[in-house]
Write a protein that holds these residues in place. Structure first.
Motif, mmCIF file in Angstrom:
data_model
loop_
_atom_site.group_PDB
_atom_site.id
_atom_site.type_symbol
_atom_site.label_atom_id
_atom_site.label_comp_id
_atom_site.label_asym_id
_atom_site.label_seq_id
_atom_site.Cartn_x
_atom_site.Cartn_y
_atom_site.Cartn_z
ATOM 1 N N GLU A 1 38.800 -5.610 12.744
ATOM 2 C CA GLU A 1 39.622 -6.371 12.859
ATOM 3 C C GLU A 1 39.486 -8.113 12.708
ATOM 4 O OE1 GLU A 1 42.814 -5.784 13.538
ATOM 5 O OE2 GLU A 1 42.950 -3.888 13.545
ATOM 6 N N ALA A 2 38.402 -8.260 13.214
ATOM 7 C CA ALA A 2 37.916 -9.870 13.238
ATOM 8 C C ALA A 2 37.573 -10.185 11.571
ATOM 9 C CB ALA A 2 36.773 -10.079 13.864
ATOM 10 N N HIS A 3 36.914 -9.482 10.991
ATOM 11 C CA HIS A 3 36.759 -9.623 9.649
ATOM 12 C C HIS A 3 37.958 -9.795 8.866
ATOM 13 C CE1 HIS A 3 34.720 -9.605 5.714
ATOM 14 N NE2 HIS A 3 35.441 -8.627 5.439
ATOM 15 N N GLY A 4 38.816 -8.940 8.887
ATOM 16 C CA GLY A 4 40.132 -8.951 8.304
ATOM 17 C C GLY A 4 40.961 -10.337 8.593
ATOM 18 N N PHE A 5 41.016 -10.824 9.936
ATOM 19 C CA PHE A 5 41.694 -11.667 10.371
ATOM 20 C C PHE A 5 41.003 -13.164 9.507
ATOM 21 C CE2 PHE A 5 42.167 -15.547 13.429
ATOM 22 C CZ PHE A 5 43.452 -15.329 13.604
ATOM 23 N N LEU A 6 39.617 -13.055 9.622
ATOM 24 C CA LEU A 6 38.784 -14.301 9.170
ATOM 25 C C LEU A 6 39.164 -14.446 7.664
ATOM 26 C CD1 LEU A 6 35.934 -14.556 11.637
ATOM 27 C CD2 LEU A 6 37.708 -15.859 11.522
ATOM 28 N N THR A 7 38.838 -13.506 6.990
ATOM 29 C CA THR A 7 38.950 -13.518 5.458
ATOM 30 C C THR A 7 40.332 -13.313 4.822
ATOM 31 O OG1 THR A 7 38.449 -10.944 5.229
ATOM 32 C CG2 THR A 7 36.637 -12.428 5.506
ATOM 33 N N GLU A 8 41.357 -12.837 5.500
ATOM 34 C CA GLU A 8 42.596 -12.420 4.760
ATOM 35 C C GLU A 8 43.842 -13.158 5.546
ATOM 36 O OE1 GLU A 8 43.322 -8.289 4.490
ATOM 37 O OE2 GLU A 8 41.591 -7.954 3.152
ATOM 38 N N LYS A 9 43.806 -12.957 6.810
ATOM 39 C CA LYS A 9 44.992 -13.672 7.348
ATOM 40 C C LYS A 9 45.057 -15.117 7.652
ATOM 41 C CE LYS A 9 48.189 -11.465 8.361
ATOM 42 N NZ LYS A 9 48.701 -10.607 9.083
ATOM 43 N N LEU A 10 43.676 -15.596 8.231
ATOM 44 C CA LEU A 10 43.672 -16.994 8.477
ATOM 45 C C LEU A 10 43.703 -17.879 7.538
ATOM 46 C CD1 LEU A 10 42.967 -18.777 10.924
ATOM 47 C CD2 LEU A 10 40.656 -18.272 10.662
ATOM 48 N N PRO A 11 43.348 -17.467 6.073
ATOM 49 C CA PRO A 11 43.466 -18.459 4.904
ATOM 50 C C PRO A 11 44.918 -18.764 4.612
ATOM 51 C CG PRO A 11 41.445 -16.918 4.491
ATOM 52 C CD PRO A 11 42.288 -16.744 5.926
ATOM 53 N N LEU A 12 45.418 -17.285 4.702
ATOM 54 C CA LEU A 12 47.166 -17.401 4.444
ATOM 55 C C LEU A 12 47.944 -18.133 5.346
ATOM 56 C CD1 LEU A 12 49.429 -16.372 2.871
ATOM 57 C CD2 LEU A 12 49.420 -14.637 4.528
ATOM 58 N N TRP A 13 47.606 -18.172 6.792
ATOM 59 C CA TRP A 13 48.143 -18.835 7.868
ATOM 60 C C TRP A 13 47.986 -20.273 7.713
ATOM 61 C CZ3 TRP A 13 47.451 -15.741 12.972
ATOM 62 C CH2 TRP A 13 48.071 -14.721 12.862
ATOM 63 N N ARG A 14 46.909 -20.584 7.495
ATOM 64 C CA ARG A 14 46.743 -22.176 6.800
ATOM 65 C C ARG A 14 47.440 -22.479 5.988
ATOM 66 N NH1 ARG A 14 40.556 -21.400 8.782
ATOM 67 N NH2 ARG A 14 40.779 -22.484 10.820
ATOM 68 N N GLN A 15 47.618 -21.880 4.901
ATOM 69 C CA GLN A 15 48.255 -22.141 3.703
ATOM 70 C C GLN A 15 49.829 -22.434 3.981
ATOM 71 O OE1 GLN A 15 48.108 -20.329 -0.388
ATOM 72 N NE2 GLN A 15 49.847 -19.987 -0.308
ATOM 73 N N LEU A 16 50.241 -21.379 4.811
ATOM 74 C CA LEU A 16 51.893 -21.526 5.365
ATOM 75 C C LEU A 16 51.819 -22.431 6.405
ATOM 76 C CD1 LEU A 16 52.447 -17.655 5.413
ATOM 77 C CD2 LEU A 16 53.469 -19.080 3.831
ATOM 78 N N GLY A 17 50.961 -23.192 6.899
ATOM 79 C CA GLY A 17 51.222 -24.007 8.168
ATOM 80 C C GLY A 17 51.063 -23.199 9.572
ATOM 81 N N VAL A 18 50.792 -21.998 9.531
ATOM 82 C CA VAL A 18 50.945 -21.504 11.042
ATOM 83 C C VAL A 18 49.926 -22.150 11.763
ATOM 84 C CG1 VAL A 18 50.308 -19.376 12.164
ATOM 85 C CG2 VAL A 18 51.958 -19.185 9.874
ATOM 86 N N ILE A 19 48.596 -22.377 11.125
ATOM 87 C CA ILE A 19 47.522 -22.978 12.056
ATOM 88 C C ILE A 19 47.018 -24.047 11.161
ATOM 89 C CG2 ILE A 19 46.132 -21.247 11.093
ATOM 90 C CD1 ILE A 19 44.420 -21.481 13.635
#
Length: 513
Positions: free
Chosen positions: A495-513
């Motif tokens: 879960e942590a690996h998927g979050f850091l490599t896939e979800k987090l970069p997308l969220w940064r692009q979308l302005g989520v974080i």
């Protein structure tokens, strides 16, 4: 039933939800895609949501569109208190929330006020009284601008017709049950299933009911009473809704469910020729509802939003920009439609996903991809329509915000509430002026990041484990909580690996974080 509730279920709060079809950028695309001008919703100054429920939809939309002023109204004080709590915790300055009835709001609306670019009415029309319908119409007539849009969703005929006696049964069980509404719903479902097993001919004559009851038995008991136990329960024909809002000088524009505007995707093949030939737009929608056995509509009505010329539509669509809403690795090319799941060609949809994985792109940039050189703009529009409909791509506002701070404050609030056991499975995505889904575990990892956890798989995995335990969250294996430490560790690390490599970069692009 409390006297102030006017027959509406008020003893338990409405379910938390966010509805991406209600945000201005999506509605502008819905209008454009059928050749209608999006009006002032393309760059709205003021939006009103009538009947906000727990208010997550309004608050998240406000955080994602900080240049727009939002109003939300609901007559349940619990709903308004909850929404205000979120808005105040996130320090949102562009939303006002009012505890009042639609009749109260109609009474203070001024003739010719015309200060709203968009009015959102999600689901409520089916569940309120005739007096409330008239108040809604007064608000729309007095406050919606010329060039403004109304979004209204509701249960409709003919898809609900077989279920009408079932709803009445549930209502009668509720009237005779002194317990809370969620308990009444459970008792009604149990009774209906028992009657079906005992051979009641109503269930035998309506063969789909047994499956529907099974689905209901597994649904959120906080939502079901609002759907089935209200004293007012209206299942509309589209023509009646069109006539209602026609009295406020509104015309039908399109469905906000984008795929339903394409006859080739929304109708049985044998019915298409007849329906496509129908010139009367109201009667055409009636035929389309019959052909697809429609149960729920998301309609868009406009006040003076006219048709575009082909050149005007092309110019406006060319500049519309899009972004991925899910990581590229999670994009699929299977899309739900009323005719069943539709499988798109990877060689057509893959290049769009690949391009958007690099960052947002305009319609014209996507149309310039080599794969579309032979197909033309219509092929591009259908492909993007399906990707947006499937929730994998989001349209961007005409004037996207660069102020991500309000959304990020709200997202921090939502993540922290998850760590305290309150589940909000949506986050604000200000680049798109919309929201994205987030799992419980992703919210816990966002909370960990906000608390200073380093962005490594080991530290994030440990933080996730630490946050799951007090909440009683567990991984399941064959439907049972996993207890083997080695397996749990592998799952948290994954879960942590998927979050850091896939979800987090997308969220940064979308302005989520």
């Amino acid at each position: 039933m409390a006297a102030w509730s006017e027959g509406y279920v008020a003893d338990i709060p409405y379910a938390l939800g966010f509805y991406r079809e209600t945000v201005p950028a999506h509605l502008a695309l819905a209008a454009l895609s059928v050749g209608r001008h999006p009006g002032s919703v393309a760059s709205p100054r003021r939006v009103l949501e009538l009947g906000i429920g727990m208010g997550l939809n309004s608050v998240l939309a406000a955080a994602s569109n900080p240049a727009t002023q939002f109003e939300g109204i609901d007559f349940n004080p619990l709903h308004i208190a909850h929404a205000r709590g979120l808005a105040e915790a996130a320090d949102l300055s562009n939303i006002s929330l009012l505890e009042a009835s639609f009749q109260d709001l109609a009474a203070v609306a001024q003739e010719g006020q015309h200060d709203l670019d968009l009015i959102v009415l999600h689901g409520i029309l089916s569940w309120v009284s005739a007096e409330a319908h008239e108040a809604i119409l007064t608000i729309v007539r007095r406050r919606l601008k010329p060039g403004g849009l109304l979004y209204v969703s509701y249960n409709c005929m003919p898809g609900w017709a077989p279920f009408l006696p079932m709803q009445r049964l549930m209502r009668e069980v509720g009237k005779r049950n002194s317990g809370r509404s969620d308990k009444s719903v459970g008792a009604a479902i149990d009774l209906a299933q028992a009657l079906a097993k005992e051979g009641a001919l109503y269930f035998a004559a309506n063969t789909g009911l047994a499956q529907r009851l099974e689905r209901m038995a597994s649904m959120d008991r906080g939502y079901l009473p609002h759907e089935y136990l209200n004293a007012n329960w209206h299942i509309f024909h589209f023509a009646d809704v069109a006539e209602m809002f026609g009295r406020a000088k509104l015309d039908f524009v399109s469905s906000a469910t984008l795929v339903e505007n394409a006859d080739g995707l929304a109708l049985p093949a044998g019915a298409r020729t007849r329906i496509e030939a129908e010139a009367d737009p109201i009667f055409k929608e009636t035929l389309r509802d019959l052909a697809s056995n429609k149960q729920f509509r998301r309609d868009l009505f406009g006040r003076g939003t006219g048709a575009l010329t082909g050149q005007e539509q092309s110019a406006l669509i060319a500049g519309t920009r899009f972004t991925l809403a899910v990581p590229r690795a999670k994009v699929t090319f299977t899309f739900p439609t009323l005719m069943g799941d539709l499988s798109g060609k990877a060689e057509l949809y893959g290049p769009i996903a690949d391009r958007l994985a690099q960052g947002p792109a305009s319609f014209s940039e996507i149309a310039a991809l080599p794969v579309f050189q032979a197909g033309g703009a219509g092929t591009v529009l259908q492909a993007l329509t399906l990707l947006v409909h499937g929730g994998q791509v989001l349209p961007l506002p005409a004037t996207p915000t660069m102020d991500f701070a309000p959304a990020q404050r709200l997202n921090s609030v939502l993540a922290e509430k998850m760590s305290q056991g309150r589940t909000y499975n949506f986050l604000a995505a200000p680049l798109a002026g919309s929201g994205v889904q987030a799992t419980n575990l992703e919210l816990l990892m966002l909370s960990a990041l906000r608390a200073g956890t380093r962005e490594t798989a080991d530290t994030m995995s440990a933080a996730l484990t630490e946050r799951m335990q007090p909440l009683g969250l567990a991984f399941l294996t064959d439907g049972k909580p996993e207890t083997e430490p080695r397996v749990i560790r592998a799952r948290t690390e994954g879960e942590a690996h998927g979050f850091l490599t896939e979800k987090l970069p997308l969220w940064r692009q979308l302005g989520v974080i």
